[in-house]
Design an enzyme around this catalytic site. Sequence first.
Site, short mmCIF file in Angstrom:
data_model
loop_
_atom_site.label_atom_id
_atom_site.label_comp_id
_atom_site.label_asym_id
_atom_site.label_seq_id
_atom_site.Cartn_x
_atom_site.Cartn_y
_atom_site.Cartn_z
CG HIS A 130 -16.79 4.80 5.69
ND1 HIS A 130 -17.94 5.36 5.18
CD2 HIS A 130 -15.77 5.61 5.30
CE1 HIS A 130 -17.62 6.45 4.51
NE2 HIS A 130 -16.31 6.63 4.56
CG LEU B 235 -4.58 7.67 1.91
CD1 LEU B 235 -5.06 8.14 0.54
CD2 LEU B 235 -4.05 6.25 1.79
N GLY C 99 0.84 -1.20 0.00
CA GLY C 99 0.00 0.00 0.00
C GLY C 99 0.88 1.25 0.00
CG HIS D 236 -13.33 2.65 6.50
ND1 HIS D 236 -13.26 2.35 5.15
CD2 HIS D 236 -12.78 3.89 6.62
CE1 HIS D 236 -12.71 3.38 4.50
NE2 HIS D 236 -12.39 4.31 5.37
N GLY E 32 -9.29 11.14 0.03
CA GLY E 32 -8.10 11.90 -0.25
C GLY E 32 -7.12 11.94 0.90
CD GLU F 178 -12.98 12.72 3.26
OE1 GLU F 178 -13.18 11.87 2.40
OE2 GLU F 178 -11.97 12.73 3.98
CB SER G 122 -3.11 2.61 -0.24
OG SER G 122 -2.52 2.45 1.01
NE ARG H 265 -14.90 8.35 7.89
CZ ARG H 265 -13.84 8.12 7.18
NH1 ARG H 265 -13.02 7.16 7.52
NH2 ARG H 265 -13.59 8.84 6.12
CD1 TRP I 109 -9.08 -1.32 -3.59
CD2 TRP I 109 -10.83 -1.92 -2.32
NE1 TRP I 109 -9.41 -2.60 -3.92
CE2 TRP I 109 -10.48 -3.00 -3.16
CE3 TRP I 109 -11.88 -2.06 -1.43
CZ2 TRP I 109 -11.17 -4.21 -3.13
CZ3 TRP I 109 -12.56 -3.27 -1.40
CH2 TRP I 109 -12.21 -4.33 -2.25
CB ALA I 110 -7.86 5.54 -0.27
NE ARG J 286 -8.62 6.39 9.33
CZ ARG J 286 -9.18 6.76 8.19
NH1 ARG J 286 -8.89 7.92 7.63
NH2 ARG J 286 -10.05 5.97 7.58
C1 SIN Z 1 -13.87 8.18 2.34
O1 SIN Z 1 -13.63 8.55 1.19
O2 SIN Z 1 -14.95 8.34 2.87
C2 SIN Z 1 -12.79 7.45 3.10
C3 SIN Z 1 -11.72 8.35 3.51
C4 SIN Z 1 -11.03 7.84 4.74
O3 SIN Z 1 -11.30 6.74 5.20
O4 SIN Z 1 -10.22 8.59 5.29
#
Ligand code: SIN
Length: 543
Positions: free
Chosen positions: A238, A386, A12, A345, A47, A113, A41, A284, A43-44, A380
């Site tokens: 998630h 990332l 990753g 997640h 951002g 986000e 990674s 979250r 699949w992320a 988190r």
């Molecule tokens: C998302 O795009 O919702 C995931 C981003 C993350 O897990 O930080």
Amino acid sequence: MLNFDVVIIGSGLAGLSTALKLADKKKIAIISKRQLIDSSSHWAQGGIASTSSSEDSVDKHVSDTLAAGADLCDEQVVRFVSEHSPAAIQWLQNIGVDFTKQATNNLLHFTQEGGHTVRRIAHVADTTGKAVQSVLIQKVLAHPNIRIFEDHIVVDLITNKKIDLSETAKNECLGMYVLENFSGKVNTIRSGVTILASGGASKVYLYTTNPDVSTGDGMAMAWRAGCRLANMEFIQFHPTCLFHPKEKSFLISEALRGEGAVLKLPNNKPFMHLYDARGDLAPRDIVARAIDYEMKKRGIECVYLDITHRTKSFIMDHFPTIYERCLKLNIDISKEQIPVVPAAHYSCGGVITKLNGETDIKNLYAIGEVAYTGLHGANRLASNSLLECLVFAEQAAQNILAQPGHCKSDLPQWDESRVTDADEEVLITHTWNELRRFMWNYVGIVRTNKRLSRAMHRINMLRDEVQEFYQNFRISNNLIELRNLLQVAQLIVESAIERKESRGLHYSRDFPNKSAEKKITVLTPDNFNGERFKKNKKLTLVR
Ligand code: SIN
């Protein structure tokens, strides 16, 4: 026996970026369980958080991260990571990652986000991970000092303590045993430095947004080698995984809510404002718990995410992959609501590391989701993961480059003399399914003492069965992953039992309040005397 200066377990962002930062000076091996592209990674979607925007500051990012982490982050670490975020983005741009820019100028476009008070997520449309990983993969494939082992899985780490069985020897990682999936052969690799970059453990749950490779291998191996782990109870669910019989594990990025999408009940009523003043953009843990509560109360299978207030062209511009993927399932997200459910997640806990990525064991590093650095606390903040990979890859690389070379002694070969071929592989599949289902039911978004002790009881039983299988039969990829998952499940449940409060991602009906004491859950292999673990305390090298 193969010999490398540095062996990186995982392909990753943490693994590949560390490899590139070291490869001009070191002989590197990257071990990937499937193909290089098979990582979380890749699949992320969302951002990478960064304070590069003129409206942002390190203080704001720190304060958002601490708030999301429910007062359990290490503020020094959070500040350190945040301060290094612009350099991390710049490094990716320098190697060719083409982040989405603002329509009117050439500056980065930042998306929003949950839990962020400003727009600070650098992204490449809705496939940031894929875009970043594609560049990194090209670079590692082209580098003459990097050797790639795809379809190989590490069976276990070799440490001098395991070989000598001497109580006094300093615990040091010397290498590992690696199974070639296609031939079934187990090779011995000697490594000066070993880096765990193997990701998290969300596959321990029945429903997850993660790829199949997220089986907690690095955490389990580090534990067996003698490392401490922390905060394993904090598993992030998630809130919005696509709910569809034909789509397994497809994430609907939080960035949709960042652009105004609203969570709704089947009767079309929004509900998040009833749970938190930040509504759909609450952190979250809060959103996932609210959805779980509504689903259980109403007996509904999913809730809905509505982004139909945005134009089709906006949606196709910002979320092309999500749009296409849903359209293939006959859901036009510009006209229809998206059915979603929470799913496992991210593992917020992991192998305890210092700021330079070092673990408790000499020459063993951990970077990314496998590690516990103190950044995430009890939950988190979106898009900090990332970033964490990039910042700690840089710190670990600097630390490794500053070390002298390592001696290259011989290591014992893998012992297959007393094993036979497994006669019933199906037992592995059954155990795997059983584990994932009861973890979902008993150790999920809402926990109780009774559910946790039921889970622990079952884990201990399954661990005995799998250990017997491991000792008597030739190993396979599935068996190694299952053994690791069971180990990690045990650590998750043990940590959850230890926490006598509700905080962040750990919610217990028996302890519904947050305690005044801010405590990290640390598990130490050497002090493992608890009844719950007695049976499996042994640290053995070869079967
Ligand atoms: C998302 O795009 O919702 C995931 C981003 C993350 O897990 O930080």
